[in-house]
Every structure is written in C-alpha cells, then in structure tokens.
Design a protein around this motif. Structure first.
Motif, short mmCIF file in Angstrom:
data_model
loop_
_atom_site.label_atom_id
_atom_site.label_comp_id
_atom_site.label_asym_id
_atom_site.label_seq_id
_atom_site.Cartn_x
_atom_site.Cartn_y
_atom_site.Cartn_z
N GLU A 15 -23.71 12.27 6.56
CA GLU A 15 -23.11 12.78 7.80
C GLU A 15 -22.28 14.03 7.49
O GLU A 15 -21.65 14.13 6.43
N ILE A 16 -22.29 14.95 8.43
CA ILE A 16 -21.59 16.23 8.26
C ILE A 16 -21.07 16.72 9.61
O ILE A 16 -21.66 16.42 10.66
N VAL A 17 -19.95 17.41 9.59
CA VAL A 17 -19.42 18.06 10.80
C VAL A 17 -19.58 19.57 10.61
O VAL A 17 -19.12 20.13 9.60
N LEU A 18 -20.25 20.23 11.53
CA LEU A 18 -20.56 21.66 11.44
C LEU A 18 -19.79 22.44 12.49
O LEU A 18 -19.72 22.04 13.66
N ILE A 19 -19.22 23.56 12.07
CA ILE A 19 -18.53 24.46 13.02
C ILE A 19 -19.21 25.82 12.90
O ILE A 19 -19.40 26.34 11.78
N GLY A 20 -19.60 26.39 14.03
CA GLY A 20 -20.27 27.69 13.97
C GLY A 20 -20.76 28.16 15.32
O GLY A 20 -20.40 27.60 16.37
N LYS A 21 -21.60 29.18 15.31
CA LYS A 21 -22.10 29.79 16.54
C LYS A 21 -23.51 29.25 16.83
O LYS A 21 -24.38 29.24 15.96
N TRP A 22 -23.72 28.81 18.08
CA TRP A 22 -24.97 28.19 18.49
C TRP A 22 -25.96 29.23 18.99
O TRP A 22 -25.63 30.08 19.83
N ASP A 23 -27.17 29.19 18.44
CA ASP A 23 -28.26 30.07 18.87
C ASP A 23 -29.29 29.20 19.60
O ASP A 23 -30.05 28.46 18.98
N GLN A 24 -29.29 29.29 20.93
CA GLN A 24 -30.15 28.44 21.76
C GLN A 24 -31.63 28.77 21.53
O GLN A 24 -32.48 27.87 21.52
N LYS A 25 -31.93 30.05 21.32
CA LYS A 25 -33.33 30.46 21.19
C LYS A 25 -33.96 29.89 19.91
O LYS A 25 -35.12 29.48 19.90
N ARG A 26 -33.19 29.89 18.83
CA ARG A 26 -33.72 29.40 17.55
C ARG A 26 -33.37 27.92 17.30
O ARG A 26 -33.76 27.38 16.28
N THR A 27 -32.64 27.29 18.25
CA THR A 27 -32.09 25.93 18.03
C THR A 27 -31.46 25.86 16.65
O THR A 27 -31.83 25.04 15.81
N GLN A 28 -30.46 26.72 16.48
CA GLN A 28 -29.86 26.89 15.16
C GLN A 28 -28.36 27.11 15.30
O GLN A 28 -27.90 27.74 16.24
N ILE A 29 -27.60 26.61 14.32
CA ILE A 29 -26.17 26.90 14.25
C ILE A 29 -25.91 27.68 12.97
O ILE A 29 -26.35 27.30 11.88
N THR A 30 -25.23 28.84 13.11
CA THR A 30 -24.81 29.61 11.94
C THR A 30 -23.43 29.09 11.55
O THR A 30 -22.46 29.26 12.30
N VAL A 31 -23.35 28.44 10.41
CA VAL A 31 -22.16 27.67 10.05
C VAL A 31 -21.06 28.58 9.48
O VAL A 31 -21.29 29.38 8.57
N THR A 32 -19.86 28.46 10.05
CA THR A 32 -18.69 29.18 9.52
C THR A 32 -17.76 28.24 8.77
O THR A 32 -17.00 28.66 7.91
N ASP A 33 -17.81 26.95 9.10
CA ASP A 33 -16.98 25.95 8.42
C ASP A 33 -17.68 24.60 8.55
O ASP A 33 -18.51 24.40 9.44
N TYR A 34 -17.33 23.69 7.67
CA TYR A 34 -17.95 22.36 7.71
C TYR A 34 -17.07 21.38 6.95
O TYR A 34 -16.19 21.78 6.16
N GLU A 35 -17.29 20.10 7.19
CA GLU A 35 -16.64 19.08 6.37
C GLU A 35 -17.47 17.79 6.41
O GLU A 35 -18.24 17.56 7.35
#
Length: 683
Positions: A111-131
């Motif tokens: 399990e992971i918690v992801l913080i970042g910007k959501w890209d709806q077109k690519r169904t992708q999150i660019t991660v800036t922080d995580y824990e």
C-alpha cells in the motif's frame, strides 16, 4: 525580569544547532515568538480523495496499491519511473521523475499514498510526494504546512522545529485580546490559534485560527495608530498660526482660477488644523491634476503671514523648479520670498541661500532631499509640505520635520486610494481628498493598440506635431536587456530620429545628470523639442500644456497607477489629448491593466483596481510608505476585518476602563513596548 517568548532566544529550542541558528536569523527569526509567528503561506493536503471526484490537472492525494512491476527509463542523466497502481476500482499509472531509488520500494501488493498532479487523459499521476502507511510516517489524512524556506532549512526541518517550539513554549504564549473582544467574535484562545495555524486538524479549524490572528494583527495596528492620535491630540503642542481669513481670501482671489468646491473644503480643513495648538499631520490625496499644489501654496502662504517659514520637499529637481516658478509667481504680489535648494545648487550660491534661510530672509524654500542635510537651518519652520510622499523614506520625512519645533505637516500624493482605506490605513493622520477636477479640464482619450499597429501610432505623432503640439514616447528600459524583450529609450531615440527627420527628438532617462535632464526638459517645455523619448523619469515632471500625446511602449510592464500618472502628463492645456498604450500582454494581469486604462480615467478607480491586481505591498511600496508588513493579514482580502478592528479600537479608546482596568493591561504594555507614550510624531 520574567522571560517571555519575545525575549527567549530561538537557540533554546531543542534541535536548533549553531549552523541552523544563522539560517534562522537570515529569515528574521531571533526569538521563540518570531519562530511561532513564522506562519505557513499554504498547506499540502494529504487527505485522500476518490478518483471519481477529481478532475484533470488537480493536485491530489490517492490511497493506492502497487499491482505492477516498476519500469525505469534513463535518458541523458535523467530518469523516469513508472508503475501500475490500483485505487479501487480504478487502475492507473504513477510516474516519478529523477527518483530511481523508489523502484526498490515498490513491491507488488504494498500500500502507498501518492501526492501529485492528475492527468485525466493518460490516467496517470505525476508524483511529487509519497509515503508508505506500513512505515507509520503519519502525513496521510493531514494538512501539512508549507513555509517560505531556503538555504539549508528544509520544509521537514522547519515543521519539526516549530512543533518542538510549541511543545516547549506553547504554554507561555500570552493572551493579549481583552475578554470583551474574545466574546464578541467567539475567538479561540491565542495559544490554540497559533498552534492551529501550524497544525490544523482540518480546514475549518485552520480558518478559525487564521481568523483570530488576522484580527489581532489588524487590531494591534489600529490600536497603535489610534492611541498615538489620542495622545498626540492632547499633548503635542505645535505651531499656532494666526493668519486671518481676510489675508488668505486676498491671496486666493489673486489666483488666475477659481477653487473647486473640493479645494475650498480642504482649504478650510488645513487652515483649521494650522490655527489649532496641536500639530497638523494631514494627508492630502488627489488625482493627477486635481489641484493639490495650490492648497500647498495656501498652507505655505498662511505660515509666512503668521511669521514663520515653510518648506516644500519634492522628489526631483525638475519638479522643484516647476514649483519654484509657479509659487514665486503666486507669492510675488504679497512680498513672499521663495528659494530653491537642490543638489545642483552649490558653492557660493548655496552658502548665501543657507545663510538667508537661517536669518529668515527666505520665507519658503522648495527643494529635494537636499533640504534634510545637516547644515540646513531655519529661523522658524512652521509648515512642512512633502509632495509624492511615498517617494520619500520614513527617515527623510522625519528629519525635515525635526528642523523646526513641531511644525505642521502636510503630505501630498497623486496615488489616491479609496477614502475609507486611507482613513483606516493612515490612522494617525487626518485625510483630505480632492475628488473633483478643476473646471475646463478636457478628458484624455485612451487607446490600447498592439505592436503591429505602430505605423498608425507614428501617423498620430505626425498629426499632432504638424498641428504645433508635442508628444511623449515612454519606454520601460534605458538600454537593451537580454532578460526583457522590451523597447529601450536609447534605441527608440535613434529610430524616432530616423522616422521624423524634420522634428527635433529629445532623450530623457534616469542615468542623466540633473543638469542634463534640466536642459532636455527646458527644451521640451519651450517647444524646441517636439518629441521626447523618455523612461518613467517624467512620471513626476514639469507641466507642458502644449503636450497632447502620451505613447507608452510595452505598457503592460507598468503598474496601473504608474500608467495613470504618465497619462496625467498630458491634458494640461486647452487642446484635446490622447494616451496610446502599445502592448501585447501575455498575462491576464497585463490585459486587465490595459482594459482598466481604456475604461476609466478616474484615479481612485484606477487605484482600486491596481490594489486588487498587485496587492498592498507592491501598491504602496511597503518599506517606503510606512505601512506595516503583516505576517498573516492581507490589506485587500481582509479589508472588512481591518475596518471592524478600527471601529473596535475607537470604541475601546473612548472607554476610561481601557486606561485603568487590569483586563486591558496587556494592550497597555504593548503600547508601552511600541513607545507610543513617548509622544513623537509617527511616520
């Protein structure tokens, strides 16, 4: 003496090393109080959201599970790490840039918690922080404060040290607001409010903490200026001017124009102050060309006819010489002598002028900051007038004032702000406003054009000059700059000389010596030059009634109030005048500035919009204007709170209990520490 958080050094907090201490000092943090009041400017939201409720481009926090093998790509010393995740029932890709070390931690099923910007077109999150929840790091589900940091101070370190400071010294945070105010607004205690701003449980609690501390900042500011005013009214003796109405009326009737109703009203306010036994401390604000100078002349005339001298300090030599010409003409029939003291006045001429001033042979002296030099003495200074007051530092204004025994002070500005804001902000000053323009003033027509229409602008210049008029052409830089792709004065001067070989084209900029500027302005004033290429040095300049065209290149680079000041250089004669803004603004603010300039020529409305666009710090020039630099409060967004605090303070100071009751002792101690009881004029 009992230690308090404003006397305990920040180095006493566990974890502050000698190295970090120097870094904190660079941020202005010296005491525990400084640290606890070093507030975050925003928060990182670590509260998870569902993929179904987020939109493209949102910054989000997602609780997910690793379901794929991480893929690492390297290119040119950089890396990209991608891994398939699932946040029930959605599957998506998480991407890290230049964090190849994360790959070892991404095991399937973890399990992971992801913080970042959501890209709806690519169904992708660019991660800036995580824990990882299995590490118990604890940021998930919280709002994490974000501070202004730099050097060797990181976000995680400053968070840790502030938390440590709250643990060690939180119980020592004193309450300062009286019980009556706390009950009226249902404020949380000060100790809890400060802790809440740093460690909010949720958004609502954080807002409540900020609400309380914003009010406190504005309340204490108002308490300082208003209590000073109350004390000053009762104990600071000033110059009592005895000029009679008949003498003043003779002077006013001698002027070649009639005063507007607004000018007559302000005249009465100024003369009332001057006749009182207390120091006048009045701000006169009015739009460009609203007639402030004639009111300064009336004040100077009144002090001379009461047996005193007057000083008129302006920011530039050009403006000083303009005032010398106009005031000398007004005063000549009444035997009032006028002198000029600027940096260009030197040698024997300066010695003679200083001697005449000290002996009282000069009634009114007009000058630049040269007036505040140590060897300048007055026989009896009765009135100090400063023009464009925001251009002088606090110390410069106070030095001039101290050249007399509590002279009356009139400060003037052509950067007007709404009256309620002026009264609230300049709480220690009386505020006079000239909202009416002199009769006969022809409105200036303003156009906004793109650079590709420059040919039409050149034709407009030809038309005006061929009719015997003159034009200004303003640009923001003196010389070419690699950083800014803007027109510059020197190149433009060459280009315009080639475009108009039959016209005399002049150049004016801030790197010229005062005497060089004077030669150019005199030539323009006498129409020896038809087109003047200039930087903003003409923003405060001489009146040239024959100038009817103001062209401002790259106009979106200027602030609204500055554009309005430049526009005010024309429209001072009897002919129709024009202002042309040449700009291709790329920012929304730039477009709003251009729109505002074409929609209104009301200086108060311009200032209101400028304040909204730039914020109070840039608008006023905080350091120079004497305005406080609030830690939390925003003069624009929190203006209603500022007005409420002003009214609360006014009511409090009328209550005898304020000066005697133990409930108000913390506020009286605050005023004592701020030296309000010493009785000197505030700037």
């Amino acid at each position: 003496m009992t230690s308090t958080i404003d006397t305990i050094e920040v180095k006493t907090i566990t974890g502050v090393s000698a190295q970090k201490l120097g870094e904190l000092h660079a941020f202005g943090v010296f005491t525990v109080k400084d640290l606890l009041e070093y507030y975050p400017f925003r928060y990182e939201d670590y509260r998870p959201r569902s993929l179904s409720e987020i939109k493209h481009g949102d910054k989000v926090t997602l609780e997910a599970k690793v379901i794929g093998i991480p893929v690492l790509q390297r290119f040119g010393g950089k890396s990209r790490l991608s891994c398939k995740m699932i946040a029930e029932p959605w599957m998506f890709t998480a991407t890290w840039f230049n964090r190849h070390y994360v790959r070892e931690q991404l095991t399937v099923g973890r399990e992971i918690v992801l913080i970042g910007k959501w890209d709806q077109k690519r169904t992708q999150i660019t991660v800036t922080d995580y824990e990882f929840p299995d590490r118990g790091e604890g940021k998930t589900g919280t709002l994490q404060p974000v501070y202004s940091v730099g050097g060797k101070i990181t976000q995680s370190w400053i968070r840790k040290i502030i938390n440590q400071g709250l643990q060690q010294f939180g119980d020592m945070i004193p309450e300062i607001l009286p019980h009556s105010i706390m009950r009226k607004y249902d404020f949380m205690p000060r100790k809890r409010a400060i802790a809440t701003i740093h460690q909010p449980v949720d958004t609502r609690e954080g807002q409540q903490g900020r609400r309380r501390m914003v009010y406190e900042e504005l309340f204490l500011f108002q308490l300082k200026v208003q209590s000073f005013r109350v004390l000053n009214r009762g104990r600071m003796d000033g110059v009592v001017h005895t000029v009679d109405n008949t003498t003043v009326r003779q002077f006013v009737r001698s002027l070649p124009f009639e005063l507007t109703d607004a000018q007559k009203h302000v005249e009465l306010e100024i003369l009332h102050d001057m006749r009182s036994p207390y120091c006048m401390n009045r701000l006169l604000q009015g739009d460009v060309g609203s007639g402030k100078t004639v009111l300064a002349a009336i004040a100077l005339f009144a002090t001379v006819k009461s047996g005193n001298q007057g000083a008129f300090m302006v920011p530039t030599e050009i403006l000083a010489e303009q005032h010398l010409r106009s005031l000398a003409k007004m005063f000549e029939p009444f035997g009032v002598t006028v002198g000029l003291l600027t940096g260009s006045v030197n040698g024997r001429k300066r010695k003679d002028l200083l001697a005449a001033l000290q002996m009282g042979m000069i009634d009114v002296v007009i000058g630049t900051h040269a007036l505040i030099q140590e060897d300048v003495f007055f026989r009896g200074l009765g009135v100090v007038v400063t023009d464009e007051q925001h251009r002088f530092g606090v110390n410069q204004r106070s030095v001039l004032r101290r050249k007399g025994y509590n002279p009356d002070v009139l400060t003037m500005t052509a950067t007007p702000i709404p009256r309620t804001l002026a009264i609230t902000v300049f709480g220690d000053m009386d505020v006079s406003t000239l909202s009416e323009r002199p009769k006969g003033r022809i409105p200036i027509t303003t156009y906004w054009v793109k650079h590709d229409l420059m040919e039409r602008v050149l034709k407009l210049i030809s038309r005006e000059i061929d009719q015997g008029r003159q034009a200004y052409l303003i640009c923001p830089l003196i010389e070419e700059s690699e950083k800014l792709d803007v027109q510059n004065a020197i190149d433009l001067h060459i280009q315009m000389g080639q475009a108009f070989p039959n016209y005399k084209v002049g150049l004016l900029h801030g790197r010229m010596t005062p005497s060089e500027k004077d030669v150019v302005m005199r030539a323009f004033y006498s129409n020896e030059l038809q087109l003047l290429i200039s930087t903003t040095v003409v923003e405060v300049g001489v009146d040239v009634p024959n100038a009817t065209l103001m062209i401002i290149m790259d106009a979106d680079r200027f602030g609204l109030s500055q554009l309005h000041q430049l526009r005010g250089r024309v429209g001072r004669g009897q002919n129709a005048s024009y202002c042309v803004l040449v700009a291709d603004p790329k920012s929304e603010i730039g477009r709003e500035r251009m729109t505002a300039m074409t929609e209104t020529d009301d200086g108060f409305e311009i200032s209101r919009r400028d304040l909204a666009l730039r914020g109070p710090g840039d608008f006023f020039g905080t350091k120079q204007s004497g305005l406080p630099e609030f830690r939390l409060a925003d003069m624009t967004a929190d203006f209603e709170v500022l007005e409420q605090a002003r009214d609360d303070v006014a009511e409090l100071l009328r209550d005898v209990a304020f000066w005697t009751s133990p409930d108000f002792a913390p506020l009286r101690n605050y005023l004592q520490n701020e030296q309000i009881f010493q009785g000197d004029l505030m700037d």
